[in-house]
Design a protein around this motif. Structure first.
Motif, mmCIF file in Angstrom:
data_model
loop_
_atom_site.group_PDB
_atom_site.id
_atom_site.type_symbol
_atom_site.label_atom_id
_atom_site.label_comp_id
_atom_site.label_asym_id
_atom_site.label_seq_id
_atom_site.Cartn_x
_atom_site.Cartn_y
_atom_site.Cartn_z
ATOM 1 N N THR A 96 -8.849 -1.836 -10.240
ATOM 2 C CA THR A 96 -8.849 -1.631 -8.798
ATOM 3 C C THR A 96 -10.220 -1.133 -8.367
ATOM 4 O O THR A 96 -10.600 -0.010 -8.656
ATOM 5 C CB THR A 96 -7.769 -0.618 -8.392
ATOM 6 O OG1 THR A 96 -6.513 -1.071 -8.882
ATOM 7 C CG2 THR A 96 -7.705 -0.478 -6.900
ATOM 8 N N THR A 101 0.802 -1.215 0.000
ATOM 9 C CA THR A 101 0.000 0.000 0.000
ATOM 10 C C THR A 101 0.832 1.259 0.000
ATOM 11 O O THR A 101 0.343 2.327 -0.340
ATOM 12 C CB THR A 101 -0.924 0.038 1.228
ATOM 13 O OG1 THR A 101 -0.121 -0.033 2.414
ATOM 14 C CG2 THR A 101 -1.909 -1.117 1.203
ATOM 15 N N HIS A 128 -7.715 -3.276 1.835
ATOM 16 C CA HIS A 128 -7.597 -4.730 1.912
ATOM 17 C C HIS A 128 -8.085 -5.211 3.267
ATOM 18 O O HIS A 128 -8.190 -4.448 4.227
ATOM 19 C CB HIS A 128 -6.149 -5.176 1.680
ATOM 20 C CG HIS A 128 -5.185 -4.621 2.687
ATOM 21 N ND1 HIS A 128 -4.710 -3.332 2.620
ATOM 22 C CD2 HIS A 128 -4.617 -5.173 3.794
ATOM 23 C CE1 HIS A 128 -3.884 -3.110 3.623
ATOM 24 N NE2 HIS A 128 -3.810 -4.208 4.350
ATOM 25 N N HIS A 134 0.799 2.795 -6.149
ATOM 26 C CA HIS A 134 -0.414 3.371 -5.630
ATOM 27 C C HIS A 134 -0.384 4.856 -5.881
ATOM 28 O O HIS A 134 0.651 5.424 -6.233
ATOM 29 C CB HIS A 134 -0.587 3.053 -4.136
ATOM 30 C CG HIS A 134 0.110 4.001 -3.243
ATOM 31 N ND1 HIS A 134 1.459 4.246 -3.314
ATOM 32 C CD2 HIS A 134 -0.378 4.803 -2.262
ATOM 33 C CE1 HIS A 134 1.772 5.135 -2.394
ATOM 34 N NE2 HIS A 134 0.690 5.504 -1.752
ATOM 35 N N LEU A 179 -11.645 -6.955 -5.208
ATOM 36 C CA LEU A 179 -10.258 -6.624 -5.515
ATOM 37 C C LEU A 179 -9.557 -7.751 -6.243
ATOM 38 O O LEU A 179 -8.751 -7.535 -7.140
ATOM 39 C CB LEU A 179 -9.510 -6.293 -4.222
ATOM 40 C CG LEU A 179 -8.050 -5.887 -4.356
ATOM 41 C CD1 LEU A 179 -7.952 -4.602 -5.156
ATOM 42 C CD2 LEU A 179 -7.415 -5.707 -2.994
ATOM 43 N N ARG A 230 -4.768 1.056 -1.546
ATOM 44 C CA ARG A 230 -5.698 -0.035 -1.775
ATOM 45 C C ARG A 230 -6.279 -0.515 -0.445
ATOM 46 O O ARG A 230 -5.561 -0.703 0.535
ATOM 47 C CB ARG A 230 -5.003 -1.193 -2.495
ATOM 48 C CG ARG A 230 -4.713 -0.909 -3.949
ATOM 49 C CD ARG A 230 -4.444 -2.181 -4.720
ATOM 50 N NE ARG A 230 -3.268 -2.882 -4.252
ATOM 51 C CZ ARG A 230 -2.018 -2.607 -4.646
ATOM 52 N NH1 ARG A 230 -1.818 -1.642 -5.521
ATOM 53 N NH2 ARG A 230 -0.998 -3.278 -4.192
ATOM 54 N N LEU A 239 -10.382 1.414 -3.372
ATOM 55 C CA LEU A 239 -9.365 2.392 -3.029
ATOM 56 C C LEU A 239 -9.875 3.221 -1.867
ATOM 57 O O LEU A 239 -11.057 3.564 -1.797
ATOM 58 C CB LEU A 239 -9.048 3.307 -4.225
ATOM 59 C CG LEU A 239 -8.343 2.669 -5.422
ATOM 60 C CD1 LEU A 239 -8.247 3.669 -6.562
ATOM 61 C CD2 LEU A 239 -6.953 2.187 -5.044
#
Length: 338
Positions: free
Chosen positions: A280, A86, A298, A335, A322, A296, A283
């Motif tokens: 993606t 990230t 997660h 990113h 994702l 991102r 976000l």
């Protein structure tokens, strides 16, 4: 698409203008609620390369210390798995970085040429009227943009004597009531085609000129969804910001590291009849001490008992999105960083 209170969209709006100042581009700032002079005075200060590395190093050390504290919470067999990337890992960077805690020096933004359009100064106490199925405010704005493009030498169809850079246009909160448009107050507005006609003419001006434009729209206030569909189709890139302020996600432990979500609605694709849909899906953004970052989203390894089952299912569904689709971003290390 602005967030509910217009805090973070206004920050990205100023980032776009600040990048133009650092690159030596000419600016055009239009607003109906805030004077362009005040907007330029509040641009974030650029970070030097060494300062940028120092700031990112401090952030990386802070994240590393948090990981070491949480290592006892993770099962031993999961500790050796590769982590979700990230943070910025590549040595190259695109554009410049800015410090949101400091203001740009007046000498820097006064060194470039800029133009302003403040609606209360352009339409003082004039009654509401339409010009060719377009309200008077939009017509005045188009006239100003066309005049600057032609007079300042940004018209690509007209050979210029001296080379120019780029004209950066920024229009704030277009479509709001302050612009004399009623699409935010009525489900069936009178000037239903006023905003879309403005964007259609603006696309024609931008297509034949050396210019780029960013527009913020209060999409959450527009009642008629068909209008938003037309606005999206008339745009090249559409990004929506959803802030956690005032929502349940603000106190949700799953989102404790973030301040909102970023929805990539549309990305242009060359040599294709359809627009690209980003790989993606998830976000999130957060405002750090000095930097605004988009990372991102997660699924965290530790889902404690304080997290509700509905929240777990919600984020689990997000992680499925994702990994679905092309899955290209799951393997990447890049990113967005502003």
């Amino acid at each position: 698409e602005e967030d509910k209170y217009g805090l973070y969209s206004n920050l990205l709006f100023k980032y776009f203008l600040a990048e133009g100042v650092v690159c030596g581009h000419e600016l055009f700032v239009a607003s109906a609620k805030e004077h362009p002079d005040n907007i330029l005075k509040e641009l974030p200060a650029p970070l030097l390369d060494n300062t940028h590395r120092t700031e990112l190093g401090e952030e990386a050390r802070a994240v590393k210390s948090e990981d070491s504290q949480d290592s006892m919470k993770i099962a031993w067999r999961y500790q050796n798995l590769p982590k979700m990337e990230t943070s910025p890992t590549s040595s190259t960077k695109f554009g410049h970085y800015y410090d949101v805690s400091k203001r740009m020096s007046p000498e820097l933004y006064q060194s470039i040429k800029w133009h302003s359009f403040y609606l209360p100064e352009q339409l003082p106490l004039e009654p509401k009227k339409t010009t060719g199925n377009m309200n008077n405010a939009y017509a005045r704005l188009l006239q100003s943009i066309h005049r600057i493009i032609s007079q300042e030498g940004f018209d690509g169809s007209d050979p210029q004597k001296k080379p120019r850079t780029i004209l950066r246009l920024g229009i704030q909160s277009l479509g709001s009531l302050l612009w004399g448009d009623d699409i935010c107050s009525n489900d069936t507005p009178e000037d239903i085609h006023s905003l879309t006609k403005f964007l259609y003419v603006l696309r024609g001006l931008l297509r034949k000129s050396l210019s780029a434009c960013i527009i913020t729209v209060p999409a959450h206030l527009i009642q008629n969804k068909a209008i938003m569909e037309r606005v999206t189709n008339l745009s090249d890139v559409v990004v929506g910001l959803e802030s956690f302020i005032g929502s349940e996600r603000e106190t949700n432990p799953l989102y404790k590291d973030f301040h909102g979500l970023v929805h990539v609605q549309q990305i242009p694709r060359l040599n294709s009849l359809i627009c690209d849909v980003s790989d993606t899906k998830d976000l999130a953004f957060r405002l750090k001490r000095k930097l605004f970052t988009i990372e991102r989203l997660h699924l965290p390894p530790d889902l404690s008992d304080t997290v509700s089952r509905a929240s777990k299912q919600e984020l689990a569904g997000s992680s499925k999105l994702l990994s679905s689709g092309c899955g290209a971003m799951a393997m990447g290390k890049k990113h967005l960083d502003f």
